[in-house]
Design a protein around this motif. Structure first.
Motif, PDB file in Angstrom:
ATOM      1  N   SER A   6      11.435   0.737  -2.821  1.00  0.00           N
ATOM      2  CA  SER A   6      11.976  -0.329  -3.658  1.00  0.00           C
ATOM      3  C   SER A   6      11.105  -0.572  -4.878  1.00  0.00           C
ATOM      4  N   ASP A   7      11.711  -1.189  -5.897  1.00  0.00           N
ATOM      5  CA  ASP A   7      10.975  -1.542  -7.100  1.00  0.00           C
ATOM      6  C   ASP A   7       9.872  -2.544  -6.794  1.00  0.00           C
ATOM      7  N   GLU A   8      10.100  -3.411  -5.769  1.00  0.00           N
ATOM      8  CA  GLU A   8       9.078  -4.399  -5.416  1.00  0.00           C
ATOM      9  C   GLU A   8       7.768  -3.713  -5.051  1.00  0.00           C
ATOM     10  N   VAL A   9       7.858  -2.673  -4.231  1.00  0.00           N
ATOM     11  CA  VAL A   9       6.649  -1.959  -3.852  1.00  0.00           C
ATOM     12  C   VAL A   9       6.083  -1.216  -5.052  1.00  0.00           C
ATOM     13  N   SER A  10       6.939  -0.590  -5.828  1.00  0.00           N
ATOM     14  CA  SER A  10       6.460   0.137  -7.001  1.00  0.00           C
ATOM     15  C   SER A  10       5.699  -0.790  -7.937  1.00  0.00           C
ATOM     16  N   ASP A  11       6.236  -2.006  -8.120  1.00  0.00           N
ATOM     17  CA  ASP A  11       5.582  -2.957  -9.016  1.00  0.00           C
ATOM     18  C   ASP A  11       4.237  -3.418  -8.468  1.00  0.00           C
ATOM     19  N   GLY A  12       4.066  -3.366  -7.143  1.00  0.00           N
ATOM     20  CA  GLY A  12       2.830  -3.859  -6.545  1.00  0.00           C
ATOM     21  C   GLY A  12       1.717  -2.833  -6.489  1.00  0.00           C
ATOM     22  N   ILE A  13       2.006  -1.593  -6.838  1.00  0.00           N
ATOM     23  CA  ILE A  13       1.007  -0.525  -6.787  1.00  0.00           C
ATOM     24  C   ILE A  13       0.687  -0.077  -8.202  1.00  0.00           C
ATOM     25  N   PRO A  14      -0.582  -0.075  -8.597  1.00  0.00           N
ATOM     26  CA  PRO A  14      -0.935   0.352  -9.951  1.00  0.00           C
ATOM     27  C   PRO A  14      -0.359   1.733 -10.255  1.00  0.00           C
ATOM     28  N   GLY A  15       0.336   1.826 -11.354  1.00  0.00           N
ATOM     29  CA  GLY A  15       0.943   3.090 -11.724  1.00  0.00           C
ATOM     30  C   GLY A  15       2.314   3.307 -11.135  1.00  0.00           C
ATOM     31  N   GLY A  16       2.736   2.354 -10.283  1.00  0.00           N
ATOM     32  CA  GLY A  16       4.044   2.480  -9.658  1.00  0.00           C
ATOM     33  C   GLY A  16       4.028   3.405  -8.468  1.00  0.00           C
ATOM     34  N   TYR A  17       5.174   3.476  -7.781  1.00  0.00           N
ATOM     35  CA  TYR A  17       5.292   4.310  -6.584  1.00  0.00           C
ATOM     36  C   TYR A  17       6.737   4.751  -6.473  1.00  0.00           C
ATOM     37  N   SER A  18       6.986   6.014  -6.679  1.00  0.00           N
ATOM     38  CA  SER A  18       8.342   6.532  -6.728  1.00  0.00           C
ATOM     39  C   SER A  18       8.715   7.209  -5.421  1.00  0.00           C
ATOM     40  N   ASP A  19       9.992   7.551  -5.286  1.00  0.00           N
ATOM     41  CA  ASP A  19      10.431   8.317  -4.127  1.00  0.00           C
ATOM     42  C   ASP A  19       9.680   9.645  -4.038  1.00  0.00           C
ATOM     43  N   ALA A  20       9.430  10.264  -5.191  1.00  0.00           N
ATOM     44  CA  ALA A  20       8.691  11.533  -5.196  1.00  0.00           C
ATOM     45  C   ALA A  20       7.268  11.340  -4.688  1.00  0.00           C
ATOM     46  N   ASP A  21       6.625  10.230  -5.087  1.00  0.00           N
ATOM     47  CA  ASP A  21       5.287   9.928  -4.570  1.00  0.00           C
ATOM     48  C   ASP A  21       5.327   9.755  -3.059  1.00  0.00           C
ATOM     49  N   PHE A  22       6.342   9.041  -2.593  1.00  0.00           N
ATOM     50  CA  PHE A  22       6.488   8.795  -1.159  1.00  0.00           C
ATOM     51  C   PHE A  22       6.656  10.107  -0.398  1.00  0.00           C
ATOM     52  N   ILE A  23       7.477  10.997  -0.922  1.00  0.00           N
ATOM     53  CA  ILE A  23       7.702  12.295  -0.269  1.00  0.00           C
ATOM     54  C   ILE A  23       6.391  13.072  -0.167  1.00  0.00           C
TER      55      ILE A  23
ATOM     56  N   LEU B  63       0.826  -1.202   0.000  1.00  0.00           N
ATOM     57  CA  LEU B  63       0.000   0.000   0.000  1.00  0.00           C
ATOM     58  C   LEU B  63       0.861   1.252   0.000  1.00  0.00           C
ATOM     59  N   ARG B  64       0.295   2.303  -0.529  1.00  0.00           N
ATOM     60  CA  ARG B  64       0.950   3.609  -0.468  1.00  0.00           C
ATOM     61  C   ARG B  64       0.950   4.110   0.966  1.00  0.00           C
ATOM     62  N   LEU B  65       1.921   4.938   1.257  1.00  0.00           N
ATOM     63  CA  LEU B  65       1.974   5.523   2.593  1.00  0.00           C
ATOM     64  C   LEU B  65       0.706   6.319   2.891  1.00  0.00           C
TER      65      LEU B  65
END
Length: 342
Positions: free
Chosen positions: A95-112, A63-65
């Protein structure tokens, strides 16, 4: 001397004993224990529910933060790992693992962006360092300096409010203390410092983790000991208790409460589901019973605490992702109960 009442005057005298017998008593001295503390002034809620968010997929729930429910007061992003190029340095990324598990990916910028969103709603977000599989050695002054520098840089980059020390492969309290004081000097009193020692680490004040906690007591937010994957251990009354019981949680927590940490610096850590740990899972209602036992002396099972600790700070769970697999039963059971404590 433990088990004393708050704000109470006591008289003490000392005798010496050897094979020749017992001496007469020394002069009597009087001492008064401290009054019960007021609510912590660290800018956080009086009671805290802490949970870990994974930057990896371990078959729980990715899940996203920003999707972390509002019941959590502190979210520890797991994990900051050793920087292979800087001795004592810490590195972190989504990590790429989390990004791959979230539709659309999840980047460091998204996390911030999500860190800022949680902070706007009043949730603190900190970086947890270490964990079961990684370790950062802080056993020289150079490593201590690099540890503090890298954490300060990550706080600036990601917006973290502080750090969680979850180094499960041994620590050196002198240099880790130096690192935390350096970080505190740079960030100021708003720095959040939590710890997640294993049960064995907090059995005695001679243990390195316990020594470290006492070394930084003046800047420490809360210690959430992991009361799981532990087997059976001695409680503060000298009796042996098996993990996975209210007696185990309360009697082991009592060791910290009777040996130098303030109640508002102590929490209890339990797994969110049976799959989240190898052993020690209890139903969240048992976590509530343990908190009742420590705060009021009620619901203790076969353990009798030497005192009550109304200022007990709260609870922690590994992890929010595992809690999500169970419809957030941990958060929805424990968080409202924290509001009922005295």
């Amino acid at each position: 001397v433990t088990g004393l009442a708050a704000d109470t005057s006591y008289e003490f005298a000392v005798v010496a004993v050897n094979e020749a017998g017992e001496s007469g008593p020394s002069n009597t001295v009087t001492a008064t224990t401290q009054p019960r503390g007021e609510a912590p002034d660290d800018g956080l809620p009086e009671r805290l529910l802490t949970g870990y968010w994974h930057n990896f997929d371990n078959d729980s729930t990715v899940l996203r933060l920003a999707d972390v429910p509002s019941e959590y007061d502190i979210v520890a992003a797991a994990f900051g790992v050793e920087d292979r190029e800087v001795p004592g340095g810490v590195d972190f990324a989504v990590s790429d693992e989390v990004s791959d598990g979230i539709p659309g990916g999840y980047s460091d910028a998204d996390f911030i962006d999500d860190v800022a969103e949680l902070q706007q709603r009043g949730t603190a977000v900190i970086l947890s360092v270490g964990g079961e599989r990684d370790n950062v050695r802080v056993d020289t002054q150079e490593r201590a300096d690099n540890f503090a520098d890298s954490l300060y840089g990550l706080m600036d980059e990601f917006g973290f409010d502080g750090v969680d020390i979850d180094l499960e492969h041994g620590i050196e309290p002198t240099y880790l203390t130096s690192a935390m004081r350096q970080l505190s000097d740079r960030v100021g009193p708003e720095l959040v410092i939590t710890m997640a020692p294993q049960t064995l680490d907090m059995q005695s004040t001679t243990n390195d983790y316990f020594r470290f906690a006492l070394n930084i007591k003046d800047i420490l937010t809360v210690v959430n000991t992991q009361y799981y994957n532990s087997g059976s251990m001695n409680g503060c009354d000298g009796n042996v208790y098996a993990q996975g019981s209210v007696e185990f949680i309360a009697a082991l927590t009592c060791i910290q409460l009777e040996n130098g940490l303030d109640p508002e610096q102590v929490g209890v850590g339990l797994p969110a589901t049976p799959s989240a740990a190898g052993g020690g899972y209890v139903d969240p209602s048992v976590v509530n019973d343990a908190l009742d036992c420590l705060a009021t002396g009620q619901n203790c099972g076969d353990f009798t605490p030497p005192d009550v600790y109304p200022e007990i700070r709260g609870a922690m769970t590994w992890s929010i992702n595992w809690d999500a697999t169970n419809d957030y039963a941990f958060a929805e059971t424990v968080a409202p109960h924290l509001d009922t404590l005295p």
